[in-house]
Design a protein around this motif. Structure first.
Motif, PDB file in Angstrom:
ATOM      1  N   VAL A   1       0.856  -1.197   0.000  1.00 23.03           N
ATOM      2  CA  VAL A   1       0.000   0.000   0.000  1.00 23.03           C
ATOM      3  C   VAL A   1       0.887   1.241   0.000  1.00 23.03           C
ATOM      4  CG1 VAL A   1      -1.963  -1.044   1.210  1.00 23.03           C
ATOM      5  CG2 VAL A   1      -0.119  -0.038   2.554  1.00 23.03           C
ATOM      6  N   PRO A   2       0.418   2.322  -0.640  1.00 18.58           N
ATOM      7  CA  PRO A   2       1.202   3.557  -0.544  1.00 18.58           C
ATOM      8  C   PRO A   2       1.103   4.129   0.863  1.00 18.58           C
ATOM      9  CG  PRO A   2      -0.726   3.848  -1.982  1.00 18.58           C
ATOM     10  CD  PRO A   2      -0.765   2.440  -1.478  1.00 18.58           C
ATOM     11  N   VAL A   3       2.192   4.688   1.355  1.00 17.44           N
ATOM     12  CA  VAL A   3       2.144   5.319   2.682  1.00 17.44           C
ATOM     13  C   VAL A   3       1.499   6.690   2.513  1.00 17.44           C
ATOM     14  CG1 VAL A   3       3.525   6.273   4.565  1.00 17.44           C
ATOM     15  CG2 VAL A   3       4.190   4.102   3.505  1.00 17.44           C
ATOM     16  N   GLY A   4       0.484   6.964   3.303  1.00 16.33           N
ATOM     17  CA  GLY A   4      -0.215   8.236   3.188  1.00 16.33           C
ATOM     18  C   GLY A   4      -0.369   8.896   4.539  1.00 16.33           C
ATOM     19  N   PHE A   5      -1.275   9.851   4.562  1.00 13.83           N
ATOM     20  CA  PHE A   5      -1.482  10.598   5.809  1.00 13.83           C
ATOM     21  C   PHE A   5      -2.357   9.824   6.788  1.00 13.83           C
ATOM     22  CE2 PHE A   5      -0.372  13.594   2.516  1.00 13.83           C
ATOM     23  CZ  PHE A   5       0.659  14.288   3.131  1.00 13.83           C
ATOM     24  N   ALA A   6      -3.092   8.845   6.276  1.00 11.13           N
ATOM     25  CA  ALA A   6      -3.852   7.982   7.177  1.00 11.13           C
ATOM     26  C   ALA A   6      -2.882   6.948   7.739  1.00 11.13           C
ATOM     27  CB  ALA A   6      -4.983   7.297   6.424  1.00 11.13           C
ATOM     28  N   ARG A   7      -2.933   6.759   9.036  1.00  9.24           N
ATOM     29  CA  ARG A   7      -1.984   5.865   9.688  1.00  9.24           C
ATOM     30  C   ARG A   7      -2.258   4.424   9.261  1.00  9.24           C
ATOM     31  NH1 ARG A   7      -2.580   3.430  14.780  1.00  9.24           N
ATOM     32  NH2 ARG A   7      -0.647   3.184  15.963  1.00  9.24           N
ATOM     33  N   THR A   8      -1.215   3.708   8.879  1.00  6.53           N
ATOM     34  CA  THR A   8      -1.367   2.284   8.564  1.00  6.53           C
ATOM     35  C   THR A   8      -0.653   1.504   9.649  1.00  6.53           C
ATOM     36  OG1 THR A   8      -1.237   2.880   6.237  1.00  6.53           O
ATOM     37  CG2 THR A   8      -1.084   0.552   6.762  1.00  6.53           C
ATOM     38  N   GLU A   9      -1.393   0.648  10.310  1.00  4.04           N
ATOM     39  CA  GLU A   9      -0.792  -0.120  11.402  1.00  4.04           C
ATOM     40  C   GLU A   9      -1.061  -1.597  11.209  1.00  4.04           C
ATOM     41  OE1 GLU A   9      -2.558  -0.132  15.234  1.00  4.04           O
ATOM     42  OE2 GLU A   9      -0.797  -1.027  16.151  1.00  4.04           O
ATOM     43  N   ILE A  10      -0.038  -2.404  11.418  1.00  6.58           N
ATOM     44  CA  ILE A  10      -0.272  -3.838  11.547  1.00  6.58           C
ATOM     45  C   ILE A  10       0.134  -4.222  12.965  1.00  6.58           C
ATOM     46  CG2 ILE A  10       0.114  -4.323   9.101  1.00  6.58           C
ATOM     47  CD1 ILE A  10       2.858  -5.571  10.099  1.00  6.58           C
ATOM     48  N   GLY A  11      -0.366  -5.333  13.436  1.00 10.80           N
ATOM     49  CA  GLY A  11       0.027  -5.730  14.784  1.00 10.80           C
ATOM     50  C   GLY A  11      -0.723  -6.959  15.237  1.00 10.80           C
ATOM     51  N   SER A  12      -0.410  -7.354  16.451  1.00 10.19           N
ATOM     52  CA  SER A  12      -1.097  -8.486  17.061  1.00 10.19           C
ATOM     53  C   SER A  12      -1.294  -8.196  18.534  1.00 10.19           C
ATOM     54  CB  SER A  12      -0.258  -9.763  16.899  1.00 10.19           C
ATOM     55  OG  SER A  12      -0.659 -10.736  17.841  1.00 10.19           O
ATOM     56  N   ILE A  13      -2.494  -8.513  19.027  1.00 10.75           N
ATOM     57  CA  ILE A  13      -2.710  -8.476  20.485  1.00 10.75           C
ATOM     58  C   ILE A  13      -3.172  -9.866  20.929  1.00 10.75           C
ATOM     59  CG2 ILE A  13      -3.147  -6.003  20.762  1.00 10.75           C
ATOM     60  CD1 ILE A  13      -6.201  -6.781  20.661  1.00 10.75           C
ATOM     61  N   ARG A  14      -2.669 -10.890  20.229  1.00  3.63           N
ATOM     62  CA  ARG A  14      -3.085 -12.273  20.474  1.00  3.63           C
ATOM     63  C   ARG A  14      -2.148 -13.032  21.394  1.00  3.63           C
ATOM     64  NH1 ARG A  14      -6.660 -13.912  16.310  1.00  3.63           N
ATOM     65  NH2 ARG A  14      -7.052 -12.160  14.939  1.00  3.63           N
ATOM     66  N   GLY A  15      -1.057 -12.383  21.811  1.00  3.56           N
ATOM     67  CA  GLY A  15      -0.084 -13.097  22.632  1.00  3.56           C
ATOM     68  C   GLY A  15       0.909 -13.880  21.790  1.00  3.56           C
ATOM     69  N   THR A  16       0.666 -13.964  20.486  1.00  6.49           N
ATOM     70  CA  THR A  16       1.624 -14.551  19.547  1.00  6.49           C
ATOM     71  C   THR A  16       1.799 -13.553  18.415  1.00  6.49           C
ATOM     72  OG1 THR A  16      -0.134 -15.545  18.215  1.00  6.49           O
ATOM     73  CG2 THR A  16       0.835 -16.919  19.925  1.00  6.49           C
ATOM     74  N   SER A  17       2.868 -13.743  17.636  1.00  7.29           N
ATOM     75  CA  SER A  17       3.059 -12.809  16.522  1.00  7.29           C
ATOM     76  C   SER A  17       1.913 -12.939  15.515  1.00  7.29           C
ATOM     77  CB  SER A  17       4.426 -13.028  15.875  1.00  7.29           C
ATOM     78  OG  SER A  17       4.662 -14.392  15.649  1.00  7.29           O
ATOM     79  N   SER A  18       1.327 -14.101  15.403  1.00  3.20           N
ATOM     80  CA  SER A  18       0.048 -14.370  14.727  1.00  3.20           C
ATOM     81  C   SER A  18       0.119 -14.842  13.278  1.00  3.20           C
ATOM     82  CB  SER A  18      -0.919 -13.181  14.810  1.00  3.20           C
ATOM     83  OG  SER A  18      -0.716 -12.257  13.757  1.00  3.20           O
ATOM     84  N   HIS A  19      -0.943 -15.587  12.922  1.00  2.00           N
ATOM     85  CA  HIS A  19      -1.167 -15.961  11.520  1.00  2.00           C
ATOM     86  C   HIS A  19      -1.561 -14.728  10.720  1.00  2.00           C
ATOM     87  CE1 HIS A  19      -2.458 -19.758  13.635  1.00  2.00           C
ATOM     88  NE2 HIS A  19      -1.868 -20.335  12.609  1.00  2.00           N
ATOM     89  N   GLN A  20      -2.203 -13.790  11.408  1.00  2.00           N
ATOM     90  CA  GLN A  20      -2.911 -12.724  10.698  1.00  2.00           C
ATOM     91  C   GLN A  20      -1.977 -11.665  10.138  1.00  2.00           C
ATOM     92  OE1 GLN A  20      -3.871 -14.291  13.450  1.00  2.00           O
ATOM     93  NE2 GLN A  20      -5.882 -15.068  12.897  1.00  2.00           N
TER      94      GLN A  20
ATOM     95  N   TYR B   1      10.736 -10.944  18.036  1.00  2.00           N
ATOM     96  CA  TYR B   1       9.838 -11.132  19.182  1.00  2.00           C
ATOM     97  C   TYR B   1       8.661 -11.971  18.712  1.00  2.00           C
ATOM     98  CZ  TYR B   1       7.351  -9.681  23.474  1.00  2.00           C
ATOM     99  OH  TYR B   1       6.732  -9.638  24.699  1.00  2.00           O
ATOM    100  N   SER B   2       8.103 -12.767  19.620  1.00  2.00           N
ATOM    101  CA  SER B   2       7.077 -13.719  19.219  1.00  2.00           C
ATOM    102  C   SER B   2       5.716 -13.415  19.830  1.00  2.00           C
ATOM    103  CB  SER B   2       7.516 -15.128  19.638  1.00  2.00           C
ATOM    104  OG  SER B   2       8.858 -15.329  19.275  1.00  2.00           O
ATOM    105  N   GLY B   3       5.621 -12.299  20.551  1.00  2.00           N
ATOM    106  CA  GLY B   3       4.349 -11.951  21.189  1.00  2.00           C
ATOM    107  C   GLY B   3       3.670 -10.789  20.483  1.00  2.00           C
ATOM    108  N   CYS B   4       2.888 -10.026  21.254  1.00  2.00           N
ATOM    109  CA  CYS B   4       2.118  -8.918  20.680  1.00  2.00           C
ATOM    110  C   CYS B   4       3.063  -7.872  20.104  1.00  2.00           C
ATOM    111  CB  CYS B   4       1.273  -8.255  21.757  1.00  2.00           C
ATOM    112  SG  CYS B   4       0.191  -9.408  22.586  1.00  2.00           S
ATOM    113  N   PHE B   5       2.691  -7.317  18.968  1.00  2.00           N
ATOM    114  CA  PHE B   5       3.552  -6.299  18.364  1.00  2.00           C
ATOM    115  C   PHE B   5       2.717  -5.265  17.634  1.00  2.00           C
ATOM    116  CE2 PHE B   5       3.384  -6.708  13.747  1.00  2.00           C
ATOM    117  CZ  PHE B   5       2.665  -7.880  13.603  1.00  2.00           C
ATOM    118  N   THR B   6       3.342  -4.122  17.390  1.00  2.00           N
ATOM    119  CA  THR B   6       2.754  -3.123  16.509  1.00  2.00           C
ATOM    120  C   THR B   6       3.824  -2.641  15.546  1.00  2.00           C
ATOM    121  OG1 THR B   6       1.602  -0.999  16.388  1.00  2.00           O
ATOM    122  CG2 THR B   6       3.276  -1.180  18.065  1.00  2.00           C
ATOM    123  N   ALA B   7       3.388  -2.277  14.346  1.00  2.00           N
ATOM    124  CA  ALA B   7       4.250  -1.578  13.394  1.00  2.00           C
ATOM    125  C   ALA B   7       3.344  -0.567  12.710  1.00  2.00           C
ATOM    126  CB  ALA B   7       4.860  -2.538  12.390  1.00  2.00           C
ATOM    127  N   ALA B   8       3.648   0.703  12.880  1.00  2.00           N
ATOM    128  CA  ALA B   8       2.767   1.737  12.345  1.00  2.00           C
ATOM    129  C   ALA B   8       3.566   2.693  11.483  1.00  2.00           C
ATOM    130  CB  ALA B   8       2.103   2.491  13.495  1.00  2.00           C
TER     131      ALA B   8
END
Ligand code: GLA
Length: 731
Positions: free
Chosen positions: A211-230, A256-263
């Motif tokens: 995706v193009p980086v724009g002014f709308a924040r793009t975040e991926i992450g997990s709050i599942r306790g694992t890095s996740s399938h998703q 890291y294998s737990g919850c993460f964010t990348a924004a």
């Protein structure tokens, strides 16, 4: 020297083989980010790239006086402040004892260490004799409190890698509450960028999204306790035209294998800020004076030669400086796993006859999957009771393993250590060991609960049980599974005000247990797993050099999954097996040869009932194993090239580091009548060496092969595949 410091101007330049990363301390002690890209001359100070203009409406810190052009809200920073006038993504959020929430860090000192630094309790890249690495540590102090942050920058010159992590130090006399503690911030000043990330679901992990980086924040992450399938914890930023061979690109990979964010988000002046770290949701940590909090590491890498070169840098650094132990470079055994051959429906004889047939075909290890222990004939019971079910297995685990060893096979075994079934002796004895909130019915995932891995007595129990089984069976391999996400956060071992620490303490506990297990069994080959690839990340690769890539072993779906996985992770990390057709998920038939050709671009094995294969298929297996071994040095130690991925076909290749040989695999995914010819690009050959092609027998120079490509004499049919090798020749 990879770290160059101008002590007068306080400019820090990190040099790798072909990239530079520069920072500079400004007149107010703010640590600015000035450059990250292809190499610059380190004596050149690039702070003039930062152009200021009136930012009165964004706010100016007190030191700026009446200079309204100085605003934290627009300056590119290494450790963005929070709560004091920078309204973009921050890295660290503090709640002080008086309830205030400012975190405003200013430069204090620097230090250089001649080696890569470990992070206590966490996985991280390590140095060795050939490449010890170097580390720059910059200490910053919070303006009005005693909290300090040490920013760690590790340098792996050869692989064009810079690592980042932070240590936050509590000070003064009162505790401080960490509300957010990310590991890395990358501020770009003017580039237009795309963001690439990898999303998916169970059995369909890591599909590339751009995706193009724009002014709308793009975040991926997990709050599942694992890095996740998703969403996988890796992000690539690149110039919009970047492809496999062209363009500037930067990777951020979380160890890291737990919850993460990348924004990622563009700011008002079009600079882009990217941050990565532990997800701030469901996270808080109390730091007493004198205590420290270590963030996990982010592996940064940059290439101006496109995505292919970026991936190869990650593959090299992961293979050389993240994977460890006896199996780092040793040839991994070709295995047969009984899971998709039997599911829970097996007994001793079924396993032994699978082993007998496998050994006869040249397979080297049998992995006994789920169902060998406790009361476990389905997925509703037994987890936690890591004692062999002697009735089912016809005797002890030692006896079973001895029989398999007697066939010349190695023995591997499945555990899901972090889990507990309510219908288990362990749960009956220790109901409080499961993560659940008192007074609430717990949520189940795959009918099971999660053990509170933050508690030492639970880890001790697991280590004892697992060790007893491994010792008795002389096992060579463990598949370490983890089949649900974590919720209902509560630990009876943590005081109420520390409940936000559980997710991270859980991960620290898992890592500690893995470390102790490997110390006790240094020759053990671990394969990570989490419902397939739900915890396929750089954190786990520090302990298990291979991870089961996906529960989906359909060769055609695997093309997509292994393609997405390859952007950060090497082929040696991807567990890949030949499975039965038609698979129950996609109900399609793919020839055995194609299944094997796809799986051997991974840590190879079989996972099907061999007794159900026809003679023709069975006869192919020894040859497949021989081909896997012949190409092992290329697939597991060589350079990897994504060559083609479209609706019609998928092709990828490998080249030996010394350029003496190469190979290409191509799979047709869509056949058409009167097919057009297939021209394959080739990569990784030495232009001045001559190579013979195994398919056509022709000899050409590397230059000619690369520039003109290979025309397949005949277009393969639907789902057919070819493995073509190129050997250097003096002819
Ligand atoms: C998970 C794994 C599978 C298998 C089963 C056993 O789904 O991904 O490979 O081990 O668990 O229950």
């Amino acid at each position: 020297m990879a770290i160059l410091i101008n002590e007068q101007t306080l400019t820090f330049t990190l040099q790798t083989r072909s990239t530079s990363y520069q920072m500079a301390v400004d007149e107010h002690g703010v640590l600015l980010h000035t450059y990250y890209g292809a190499s610059i001359d380190p004596e050149d100070d690039l702070r003039e790239l930062i152009v200021r203009s009136d930012m009165g409406f964004s706010g100016n810190p007190p030191e700026a006086g009446s200079d309204r052009t100085y605003s934290l809200d627009t300056l590119p920073q290494e450790l963005p402040s929070s709560g004091v006038g920078d309204y973009r993504e921050d890295m660290i959020r503090l709640r002080h004892a008086d309830g205030s929430m400012a975190a405003d860090f200013r430069f204090e000192s620097w230090e250089v260490l001649p080696a890569a630094q470990p992070i206590p309790g966490l996985p991280a890249l390590y140095g060795d004799e050939q490449e010890p690495g170097e580390t720059l540590i910059l200490t910053l102090k919070e303006k009005a409190s005693s909290v300090k942050v040490k920013l760690y920058y590790g340098i792996f010159e050869k692989e064009n890698v810079i690592t980042r992590s932070a240590v936050i130090l509590g000070g003064g006399t009162a505790p401080v509450q960490l509300e957010k503690a990310l590991s890395c911030c990358l501020d770009f000043q003017h580039e237009e960028l795309d963001m690439i990330y990898f999303s998916g679901r169970h059995a369909m992990e890591r599909t590339l999204r751009r995706v193009p980086v724009g002014f709308a924040r793009t975040e991926i992450g997990s709050i599942r306790g694992t890095s996740s399938h998703q969403l996988n914890p890796g992000v690539i930023l690149c110039t919009p035209g970047a492809d496999e061979e062209h363009g500037l690109c930067w990777g951020m990979l979380f160890v890291y294998s737990g919850c993460f964010t990348a924004a990622v988000q563009k700011g008002q002046r079009c600079g882009t800020r990217a941050v990565m770290g532990i997800h701030p949701d469901w996270f808080s940590f109390t730091l007493e004076p004198g205590e420290q909090f270590c963030t996990p590491q982010v592996i940064l890498s940059c290439s101006d030669q496109g995505l292919g070169a970026l991936s190869r840098q990650y593959h090299d650094v992961i293979r050389e400086h993240l994977c460890r132990g006896a199996w780092k470079h040793a040839q991994r055994p070709v295995l047969i796993n009984n899971w998709e051959a039997t599911y829970f429906d097996f007994d001793e004889e079924k396993i032994l006859s699978l082993g007998r047939q496998a050994a006869g075909l040249g397979i080297e290890m049998l992995v006994l999957d789920d169902g060998w222990f406790g009361k476990r004939d389905g997925d509703t019971s037994g987890l936690g009771d890591w004692v062999v079910n002697e009735k089912k297995m016809g005797g002890s685990i030692g006896q079973l393993a001895a029989k398999l060893h007697g066939m010349g096979l190695k023995f591997g075994i499945w555990f899901e250590p972090e889990m507990i079934s309510e219908d288990s002796d362990l749960f009956r004895a220790h109901p409080d060991w499961a993560i659940r909130i008192p007074g609430r019915e717990p949520n189940r995932g795959r009918c099971q609960l999660v053990l509170d891995m933050s508690r030492k007595e639970i880890r001790d129990y697991l280590l004892d049980r697992i060790s007893a089984v491994l010792e008795e069976s002389q096992a060579d391999y463990v598949k370490w599974d983890m089949n649900r996400s974590v919720c209902d956060l509560y630990s009876s071992a943590l005081p109420a005000e520390r409940s936000g620490e559980l997710f991270h303490r859980y991960m620290l506990g898992v890592y500690e247990l893995l470390e102790r297990l490997l110390q006790r069994f240094p020759d053990l080959l671990l394969e990570g797993c989490s419902g397939g690839g739900g915890r396929f990340d750089a954190g786990m690769l520090y302990y298990s050099p291979q991870i089961w890539c996906s529960d989906n072993a359909d060769a055609i779906n695997r093309l997509q999954i292994q393609y997405g996985t390859s952007f950060f992770y090497p082929v040696s990390a991807m567990g890949a097996h030949v499975a039965v057709v038609p698979g129950f998920r996609e109900r399609r038939s793919v020839p055995l040869k194609t299944r094997a050709d796809v799986a051997m671009s991974g840590s190879f094995g079989y996972e099907l009932d061999l007794s159900k294969l026809d003679k023709e298929d069975l006869e192919q297996i020894p040859g497949q194993i021989a081909l896997f071994k012949q190409c092992y040095a290329l697939t597991h130690e060589g350079d990897y090239y994504r060559l083609c991925m479209n609706d019609r076909m998928s092709a990828w290749g490998f080249a030996a580091k010394d350029r003496t040989s190469a190979m290409v695999t191509v799979v047709m995914t869509e056949a058409e009548a009167n097919p057009l010819p297939v021209y394959l690009p080739l990569r990784g050959l030495d232009p001045d060496k001559r190579y013979r092609c195994s398919l056509t027998g022709t000899i050409r120079s590397g230059r000619s092969w690369e520039r003109a490509g290979l025309a397949l004499p005949q277009t393969p049919g639907q789902y057919e595949s070819l493995v073509i090798t190129f050997e250097q020749t003096e002819d």
